[in-house]
Design a protein around this motif. Sequence first.
Motif, mmCIF file in Angstrom:
data_model
loop_
_atom_site.group_PDB
_atom_site.id
_atom_site.type_symbol
_atom_site.label_atom_id
_atom_site.label_comp_id
_atom_site.label_asym_id
_atom_site.label_seq_id
_atom_site.Cartn_x
_atom_site.Cartn_y
_atom_site.Cartn_z
ATOM 1 N N THR A 178 77.972 -15.704 56.818
ATOM 2 C CA THR A 178 78.607 -14.595 56.113
ATOM 3 C C THR A 178 78.350 -13.268 56.802
ATOM 4 O O THR A 178 79.242 -12.445 56.930
ATOM 5 N N CYS A 185 78.585 -11.281 49.601
ATOM 6 C CA CYS A 185 78.400 -12.633 49.066
ATOM 7 C C CYS A 185 79.040 -12.794 47.693
ATOM 8 O O CYS A 185 79.094 -13.907 47.162
ATOM 9 N N ASP A 245 82.595 -13.574 49.828
ATOM 10 C CA ASP A 245 82.656 -14.899 50.435
ATOM 11 C C ASP A 245 82.281 -15.946 49.403
ATOM 12 O O ASP A 245 81.135 -16.008 48.936
ATOM 13 N N GLN A 305 81.998 -19.177 49.770
ATOM 14 C CA GLN A 305 81.058 -20.178 50.283
ATOM 15 C C GLN A 305 79.625 -19.660 50.210
ATOM 16 O O GLN A 305 78.699 -20.406 49.885
ATOM 17 N N ALA A 306 79.432 -18.388 50.505
ATOM 18 C CA ALA A 306 78.097 -17.799 50.398
ATOM 19 C C ALA A 306 77.651 -17.772 48.942
ATOM 20 O O ALA A 306 76.492 -18.058 48.629
ATOM 21 N N ASN A 307 78.577 -17.462 48.050
ATOM 22 C CA ASN A 307 78.262 -17.439 46.632
ATOM 23 C C ASN A 307 77.881 -18.847 46.164
ATOM 24 O O ASN A 307 76.921 -19.012 45.409
ATOM 25 N N ALA A 350 76.606 -21.201 47.996
ATOM 26 C CA ALA A 350 75.302 -21.528 48.583
ATOM 27 C C ALA A 350 74.176 -20.885 47.765
ATOM 28 O O ALA A 350 73.142 -21.517 47.515
ATOM 29 N N LEU A 351 74.367 -19.639 47.344
ATOM 30 C CA LEU A 351 73.363 -18.981 46.510
ATOM 31 C C LEU A 351 73.204 -19.706 45.179
ATOM 32 O O LEU A 351 72.091 -19.852 44.670
ATOM 33 N N ALA A 372 69.867 -13.155 47.126
ATOM 34 C CA ALA A 372 70.630 -12.417 48.145
ATOM 35 C C ALA A 372 69.759 -11.322 48.749
ATOM 36 O O ALA A 372 69.810 -11.071 49.956
ATOM 37 N N TYR A 392 68.800 -11.121 52.696
ATOM 38 C CA TYR A 392 69.078 -9.915 53.480
ATOM 39 C C TYR A 392 67.825 -9.461 54.220
ATOM 40 O O TYR A 392 67.893 -9.088 55.392
#
Length: 101
Positions: free
Chosen positions: A2, A20, A42, A44-46, A48-49, A89, A93
Amino acid sequence: MTAGDSPDRLRHESAFAALCGVSPVEVSSGPRKRHRLNIGGDRQANAALYRIVITRLRHDPVTRTYRDRRITEGKTPREVIRALKRYIAREIYTLLTYATP
């Protein structure tokens, strides 16, 4: 993925959270103050989280204690997951910014 090849373009952790799709958006109506996650970003990032949160809730006693405490404070399980996604997140970061040369 991401953040891409240059995570330094993200100046703050809030920018990464927005990227995200986990930045809070106020959806209050009436006397109750609530937030939901930003639907942009994103997916996909969401996702994954979300998987990280669910795994932590199953296996990490500290995360389970946090969930139980927030639920007794009157938060819904959905609101607790939102807060945990934002927290994770923030952790990611920090790792991204320290990993870049």
